[in-house]
Each structure stands twice: as C-alpha cells, then as structure tokens.
Design an enzyme around this catalytic site. Sequence first.
Site, PDB file in Angstrom:
ATOM      1  N   CYS A  43       0.826  -1.211   0.000  1.00 29.13           N
ATOM      2  CA  CYS A  43       0.000   0.000   0.000  1.00 29.13           C
ATOM      3  C   CYS A  43       0.863   1.265   0.000  1.00 29.13           C
ATOM      4  O   CYS A  43       0.637   2.185  -0.775  1.00 29.13           O
ATOM      5  CB  CYS A  43      -0.933  -0.015   1.213  1.00 29.13           C
ATOM      6  SG  CYS A  43      -1.873   1.495   1.378  1.00 29.13           S
ATOM      7  N   CYS A  48      -1.480   1.676  -3.141  1.00 30.53           N
ATOM      8  CA  CYS A  48      -2.510   2.703  -2.906  1.00 30.53           C
ATOM      9  C   CYS A  48      -1.975   4.141  -2.848  1.00 30.53           C
ATOM     10  O   CYS A  48      -2.490   5.021  -3.534  1.00 30.53           O
ATOM     11  CB  CYS A  48      -3.228   2.463  -1.576  1.00 30.53           C
ATOM     12  SG  CYS A  48      -3.463   0.748  -1.134  1.00 30.53           S
ATOM     13  N   LYS A  51       0.074   5.398  -6.013  1.00 28.09           N
ATOM     14  CA  LYS A  51      -0.910   5.380  -7.118  1.00 28.09           C
ATOM     15  C   LYS A  51      -1.850   6.579  -7.018  1.00 28.09           C
ATOM     16  O   LYS A  51      -2.099   7.265  -7.992  1.00 28.09           O
ATOM     17  CB  LYS A  51      -1.676   4.058  -7.060  1.00 28.09           C
ATOM     18  CG  LYS A  51      -2.768   3.839  -8.085  1.00 28.09           C
ATOM     19  CD  LYS A  51      -4.108   4.418  -7.725  1.00 28.09           C
ATOM     20  CE  LYS A  51      -4.646   4.157  -6.362  1.00 28.09           C
ATOM     21  NZ  LYS A  51      -5.179   2.851  -6.091  1.00 28.09           N
ATOM     22  N   TYR A 178      -9.070  -3.418 -11.106  1.00 24.74           N
ATOM     23  CA  TYR A 178      -8.700  -2.189 -10.404  1.00 24.74           C
ATOM     24  C   TYR A 178      -7.475  -1.530 -11.049  1.00 24.74           C
ATOM     25  O   TYR A 178      -7.491  -0.363 -11.407  1.00 24.74           O
ATOM     26  CB  TYR A 178      -8.301  -2.509  -8.959  1.00 24.74           C
ATOM     27  CG  TYR A 178      -9.411  -2.772  -7.995  1.00 24.74           C
ATOM     28  CD1 TYR A 178      -9.885  -1.766  -7.176  1.00 24.74           C
ATOM     29  CD2 TYR A 178      -9.954  -4.044  -7.856  1.00 24.74           C
ATOM     30  CE1 TYR A 178     -10.876  -2.001  -6.242  1.00 24.74           C
ATOM     31  CE2 TYR A 178     -10.945  -4.298  -6.926  1.00 24.74           C
ATOM     32  CZ  TYR A 178     -11.409  -3.266  -6.119  1.00 24.74           C
ATOM     33  OH  TYR A 178     -12.382  -3.520  -5.206  1.00 24.74           O
ATOM     34  N   GLU A 182      -7.287   1.987 -13.117  1.00 28.77           N
ATOM     35  CA  GLU A 182      -6.648   3.124 -12.451  1.00 28.77           C
ATOM     36  C   GLU A 182      -5.474   3.640 -13.281  1.00 28.77           C
ATOM     37  O   GLU A 182      -5.329   4.848 -13.506  1.00 28.77           O
ATOM     38  CB  GLU A 182      -6.213   2.719 -11.039  1.00 28.77           C
ATOM     39  CG  GLU A 182      -7.439   2.479 -10.140  1.00 28.77           C
ATOM     40  CD  GLU A 182      -7.106   2.125  -8.709  1.00 28.77           C
ATOM     41  OE1 GLU A 182      -5.946   1.773  -8.416  1.00 28.77           O
ATOM     42  OE2 GLU A 182      -8.025   2.203  -7.859  1.00 28.77           O
ATOM     43  N   HIS A 438     -26.706  22.015   0.036  1.00 29.75           N
ATOM     44  CA  HIS A 438     -26.752  22.570  -1.308  1.00 29.75           C
ATOM     45  C   HIS A 438     -25.778  23.719  -1.486  1.00 29.75           C
ATOM     46  O   HIS A 438     -25.637  24.510  -0.575  1.00 29.75           O
ATOM     47  CB  HIS A 438     -28.190  23.051  -1.572  1.00 29.75           C
ATOM     48  CG  HIS A 438     -28.410  23.540  -2.953  1.00 29.75           C
ATOM     49  ND1 HIS A 438     -28.456  22.706  -4.049  1.00 29.75           N
ATOM     50  CD2 HIS A 438     -28.583  24.804  -3.425  1.00 29.75           C
ATOM     51  CE1 HIS A 438     -28.662  23.430  -5.132  1.00 29.75           C
ATOM     52  NE2 HIS A 438     -28.728  24.695  -4.790  1.00 29.75           N
ATOM     53  N   GLU A 443     -25.501  15.873  -2.306  1.00 30.89           N
ATOM     54  CA  GLU A 443     -26.927  16.048  -2.003  1.00 30.89           C
ATOM     55  C   GLU A 443     -27.795  15.141  -2.870  1.00 30.89           C
ATOM     56  O   GLU A 443     -28.939  14.841  -2.515  1.00 30.89           O
ATOM     57  CB  GLU A 443     -27.365  17.508  -2.155  1.00 30.89           C
ATOM     58  CG  GLU A 443     -27.397  18.013  -3.576  1.00 30.89           C
ATOM     59  CD  GLU A 443     -27.868  19.466  -3.686  1.00 30.89           C
ATOM     60  OE1 GLU A 443     -28.910  19.800  -3.108  1.00 30.89           O
ATOM     61  OE2 GLU A 443     -27.168  20.267  -4.352  1.00 30.89           O
TER      62      GLU A 443
HETATM   63  P1  NDP Z   1      -8.417  -7.621 -10.461  1.00 26.39           P
HETATM   64  O1  NDP Z   1      -8.773  -8.878  -9.793  1.00 26.39           O
HETATM   65  O2  NDP Z   1      -9.109  -6.370 -10.047  1.00 26.39           O
HETATM   66  O3  NDP Z   1      -8.625  -7.782 -12.028  1.00 26.39           O
HETATM   67  C1  NDP Z   1      -7.963  -8.779 -12.729  1.00 26.39           C
HETATM   68  C2  NDP Z   1      -8.268  -8.623 -14.201  1.00 26.39           C
HETATM   69  O4  NDP Z   1      -7.418  -9.475 -14.921  1.00 26.39           O
HETATM   70  C3  NDP Z   1      -9.680  -8.978 -14.568  1.00 26.39           C
HETATM   71  O5  NDP Z   1     -10.115  -8.085 -15.546  1.00 26.39           O
HETATM   72  C4  NDP Z   1      -9.572 -10.398 -15.111  1.00 26.39           C
HETATM   73  O6  NDP Z   1     -10.458 -10.645 -16.165  1.00 26.39           O
HETATM   74  C5  NDP Z   1      -8.171 -10.411 -15.680  1.00 26.39           C
HETATM   75  N1  NDP Z   1      -7.490 -11.699 -15.538  1.00 26.39           N
HETATM   76  C6  NDP Z   1      -7.412 -12.455 -14.433  1.00 26.39           C
HETATM   77  N2  NDP Z   1      -6.665 -13.554 -14.664  1.00 26.39           N
HETATM   78  C7  NDP Z   1      -6.248 -13.483 -15.939  1.00 26.39           C
HETATM   79  C8  NDP Z   1      -5.452 -14.309 -16.760  1.00 26.39           C
HETATM   80  N3  NDP Z   1      -4.930 -15.435 -16.296  1.00 26.39           N
HETATM   81  N4  NDP Z   1      -5.250 -13.920 -18.038  1.00 26.39           N
HETATM   82  C9  NDP Z   1      -5.779 -12.797 -18.506  1.00 26.39           C
HETATM   83  N5  NDP Z   1      -6.533 -11.958 -17.770  1.00 26.39           N
HETATM   84  C10 NDP Z   1      -6.769 -12.299 -16.507  1.00 26.39           C
HETATM   85  O7  NDP Z   1      -6.836  -7.493 -10.302  1.00 26.39           O
HETATM   86  P2  NDP Z   1      -5.822  -6.269 -10.308  1.00 26.39           P
HETATM   87  O8  NDP Z   1      -4.535  -6.842 -10.730  1.00 26.39           O
HETATM   88  O9  NDP Z   1      -6.372  -5.119 -11.053  1.00 26.39           O
HETATM   89  O10 NDP Z   1      -5.741  -5.876  -8.774  1.00 26.39           O
HETATM   90  C11 NDP Z   1      -5.375  -6.862  -7.804  1.00 26.39           C
HETATM   91  C12 NDP Z   1      -6.043  -6.596  -6.497  1.00 26.39           C
HETATM   92  O11 NDP Z   1      -5.444  -5.498  -5.872  1.00 26.39           O
HETATM   93  C13 NDP Z   1      -7.529  -6.233  -6.613  1.00 26.39           C
HETATM   94  O12 NDP Z   1      -8.339  -7.360  -6.622  1.00 26.39           O
HETATM   95  C14 NDP Z   1      -7.751  -5.383  -5.405  1.00 26.39           C
HETATM   96  O13 NDP Z   1      -8.123  -6.191  -4.334  1.00 26.39           O
HETATM   97  C15 NDP Z   1      -6.392  -4.762  -5.131  1.00 26.39           C
HETATM   98  N6  NDP Z   1      -6.385  -3.352  -5.561  1.00 26.39           N
HETATM   99  C16 NDP Z   1      -7.263  -2.484  -4.975  1.00 26.39           C
HETATM  100  C17 NDP Z   1      -7.293  -1.162  -5.354  1.00 26.39           C
HETATM  101  C18 NDP Z   1      -8.268  -0.242  -4.712  1.00 26.39           C
HETATM  102  O14 NDP Z   1      -8.803  -0.583  -3.669  1.00 26.39           O
HETATM  103  N7  NDP Z   1      -8.564   0.925  -5.305  1.00 26.39           N
HETATM  104  C19 NDP Z   1      -6.398  -0.631  -6.384  1.00 26.39           C
HETATM  105  C20 NDP Z   1      -5.523  -1.644  -6.959  1.00 26.39           C
HETATM  106  C21 NDP Z   1      -5.534  -2.954  -6.551  1.00 26.39           C
HETATM  107  P3  NDP Z   1     -11.966 -11.129 -15.975  1.00 26.39           P
HETATM  108  O15 NDP Z   1     -12.615 -10.274 -14.953  1.00 26.39           O
HETATM  109  O16 NDP Z   1     -12.549 -10.966 -17.322  1.00 26.39           O
HETATM  110  O17 NDP Z   1     -11.879 -12.549 -15.527  1.00 26.39           O
END
Ligand code: NDP
Length: 449
Positions: A43, A48, A51, A178, A182, A438, A443
């Site tokens: 983080c 976090c 970022k 995510y 982002e 307001h 709101e």
């Molecule tokens: P996410 O789980 O959010 O998204 C993963 C993405 O990758 C999905 O679109 C998924 O597709 C795709 N995917 C998964 N496996 C494969 C694969 N083997 N081949 C190709 N595509 C794949 O992961 P992130 O990496 O974006 O983030 C990781 C974690 O970090 C998040 O789950 C979150 O908990 C945390 N995080 C939180 C943030 C916040 O709170 N603002 C910011 C950044 C990270 P599909 O859905 O189509 O299966």
Amino acid sequence: MADYDYDLFVIGAGSGGTRAARVSASYGAKVAVAEEYRVGGTCVIRGCVPKKLLVYGSHFSEELEDGRNFGWTWDNARFDWPTLRDHVLKDVDRLNKAYTETLKNHDVEIILERAELTGPHDIKLASGKTVTARYILIAVGAWPAKAEFPGSELMSTSNDMFHLEKLPEAIIISGGGYIANEFAGIFNGLGCDVTVVNRSDVILRGYDESVRDRLIQISLAKGIKYNFNCTFDKIEKRDDGALDVYMDGDDKPLQADVVLAATGRRPKIEGLGLDQAGVETDDKGAIKVDEYSQTNVESIYAVGDVTDRVQLTPVAIREGQAFAETVFNDNPRTVDYDCIPSAVFSQPPIASVGLTEGEAREKYGNIKVYSSDFRAMRNVFADRAERSLYKMIVEHPSEKILGLHMIGPDAPEILQAAAVAVKAGLTKQAFDDTVALHPSMAEELVLLK
Ligand code: NDP
C-alpha cells in the site's frame, strides 16, 4: 514464553503486519518483524498511496482545461514526468521512515531480511541466523500474477510504474480490474495513448453493471481504447526498444513502449517454508485461516492479502488488530467482512458498498432501485459532458438499503460517509429525511428517485 526468542515474529511489514506488531508490542509482547524490502508494504511503497498521488498528478490536465470557463488560461502548460515520479518516490521515503519510526517507538525489532519458516516456532533468516517465536504471523501480502506466453517477460507490473524512466507514448494494459482502470486513467491524463486489453468483455467484475458501463462510456470519450475478448499471442522487442504486441491471431502487431500486466495478484508464498512448518494453503495458494486468522498450525497465524480474503489495506489492518487483541490481549476478536466499502480510483472514480443490483435481485428477489444520473455543476460550467451516476438498491417493501454505487467526481470521499448509514442498516427514508446540503454533488444521495 521464556523458551522462545520472541513472543511474536511477524513476517512482512505491510499494513497488516505492522498493525499486528505494534499493537501486540503495546500489550507487552516481545516482537520482531522481518521485511525483505521496505517497511510499509504494498500500500505504502508500491500501491494505494503512490498510485493515488499519480491519479492527482494526472488529473491536472483536465483541471487546466476546465479552468478556461472559470477565467483561467495557462499558456505553455507542460508536464514533466521525472518531477512527478521523483516527488512521489520522495513521499514514499517519508512514509517508509514514518512506519519504521512507529515500529521502533513501540519497541518492535525490525529485521530487514527475508525470513523463512522451518517449523511451527522456527524461522531462518536470509543471513542464516535462526530464531524462535511463541507465535508467528505471516503477513507477506500478494504479488502481481503474469500470464505466460512468448515474450510475456517483457511485460511490466504495477510495481514498475512508479519508476519509469520516461513517460510512455503508448501503453497497452492487460486486464480489466482495479489496476488496469486506475493506470488507464493515469496514463490517459498524462497524455499517453492507452489501450486496455481484457480476456472477457467485463471490466471491474463485482461492481454494479451500470456504473461499470458508465466508466467505459466516459473512458472511450477521453480516448482510452478497449480490446475485449482478446488474448495475447506474443510480444517482441524491436531494436529501438519499442514492443510489438500480437493478439488474437492477428499478424499485424499493436505497438507500445510499455505493456502493463494487471491480471490479479497472487499470495506471495514462494520460498516461505510453508511445507516445512506444515501450513496449509488452498488451490490458489492462499493460506487457509479460521475466523481468528489462525492457520492449521496452532502457533502460526496469517493476515492480509496472503490469505486472499478481501485484498484491501483497511481489511488487512483490521485483521492485524484483531489478531493482536485475540492473542495478546485476551480479547478474542473477529473481523466483520459485511458491507466493506471500496473504490476504484479511475477517472472519474467509482465507489461502492453492499450488494450490486444483480446480486440483490438474486438474493432478495423483490428490490427497488433509486438513482440519480446528473452532470456535476462544475462539469456543466466547464462544458464537460461527463455525467455522474448514483444508485441505491433497497429491499422491498422495507426500503432497507442493500447497496450504494456511485461514479463521479469525489465518489470515494462521499461514499465513505454514506457507507456508515448502509452499514447501520438504515432505510431510504432516513436519506429522504435528511435535508440536502446545497449545492453539492453529495446532495443527490438524499434526492434519489
Ligand atoms: P483484479 O482482480 O481487479 O482484475 C484482474 C483482471 O485481470 C480482470 O479483468 C480479469 O479478467 C483479468 N485476468 C485475471 N486472470 C487473468 C489471466 N490469467 N489472463 C488474462 N486476464 C486475466 O486485479 P488487479 O490486478 O487489477 O488488482 C489486484 C487486487 O489489488 C484487486 O483485486 C484489489 O483487491 C487490489 N487493488 C485495490 C485497489 C483499490 O482498492 N482501489 C487498487 C488496486 C488494486 P476477468 O474479470 O474478465 O476474468
């Protein structure tokens, strides 16, 4: 306890480990924490916090544009990536020092070395030294997962984005979650050509469909491109360093300077010695724990992303706190995972708490949806077409709020306060009874129709 070197040995000084270490020490435990990289964890060091600073930095391009109708002009406005990058890294240093100081002030011994389990109470450090502890807490987090295909080693991860030597002209982002959304917003705001490539046609799985659709619509208008239902074949590096990215059997590559893998994060268990200590994991490699974060080995606990319960910093912190209360304060505590608010710092950001419309319909059948689809006053004035969407899902006929979903400027700031009402089990009527503040975007929450 006297038979062990420490009462508690924590592996990993991220959000969960740090909280558990300092609270346990405050209850009188002799605590050490081992960290192989930098105190602060994902983080603070590579997630976090840096970022969010990049999100702020990239948003200035829109602020400058929007300033015109407010009477401001900026001739020759320029962006300098190294200035933003280096200031962000400086802030990471500041926080790293602050976390280190906090641990030291609580008499937690910091060991900047990799640690490996060798038994239920035994740890081996990278230096070769061995130590023992009455309890061991594993808080090593997760690590970016990368798909394997020819040239996949040329992909970067979110870890690398904070150290880029120069701003890419074109970036391809693999994933639709995510991190993908982002960083798509960040690089688009900084003027890069951004293409998001996902294996399905769904972004941000788990978020409300209308809110997700709104993000795609706004992102497309900003120039972010999406390639859905698309898979990578290979990546090749040209002599000038540019990357040729081949997808979906097409022999014409897409070119980019950076390809970012944002396809999820996996528990970081490699080389941790889980087998030697007899600690069980699930089929995704997550450490199996009970409601008190205890593993199948009585003396070993685990918190945070390595347990893959909810991969969010505030959750890891709560798990760390509950562990310290349970084990060192004779006050058994569990974490309540219901109604956890979350946000995506896309541009505009998304914020959400509770059930989506789809989930609520499936679980309760009889539900009602209230919404407000509006253009923020500031956007109207700045001639920005971008519309916000707030959605409240309620149970029918009780009108108890089941979920709240928002996309629009400052949505995470607004939702955090509203999440208190949702968590408290309030009804739509409670919102209607509250007088609007307001003029504000918030709101709209008490004027939903
Ligand atoms: P996410 O789980 O959010 O998204 C993963 C993405 O990758 C999905 O679109 C998924 O597709 C795709 N995917 C998964 N496996 C494969 C694969 N083997 N081949 C190709 N595509 C794949 O992961 P992130 O990496 O974006 O983030 C990781 C974690 O970090 C998040 O789950 C979150 O908990 C945390 N995080 C939180 C943030 C916040 O709170 N603002 C910011 C950044 C990270 P599909 O859905 O189509 O299966």
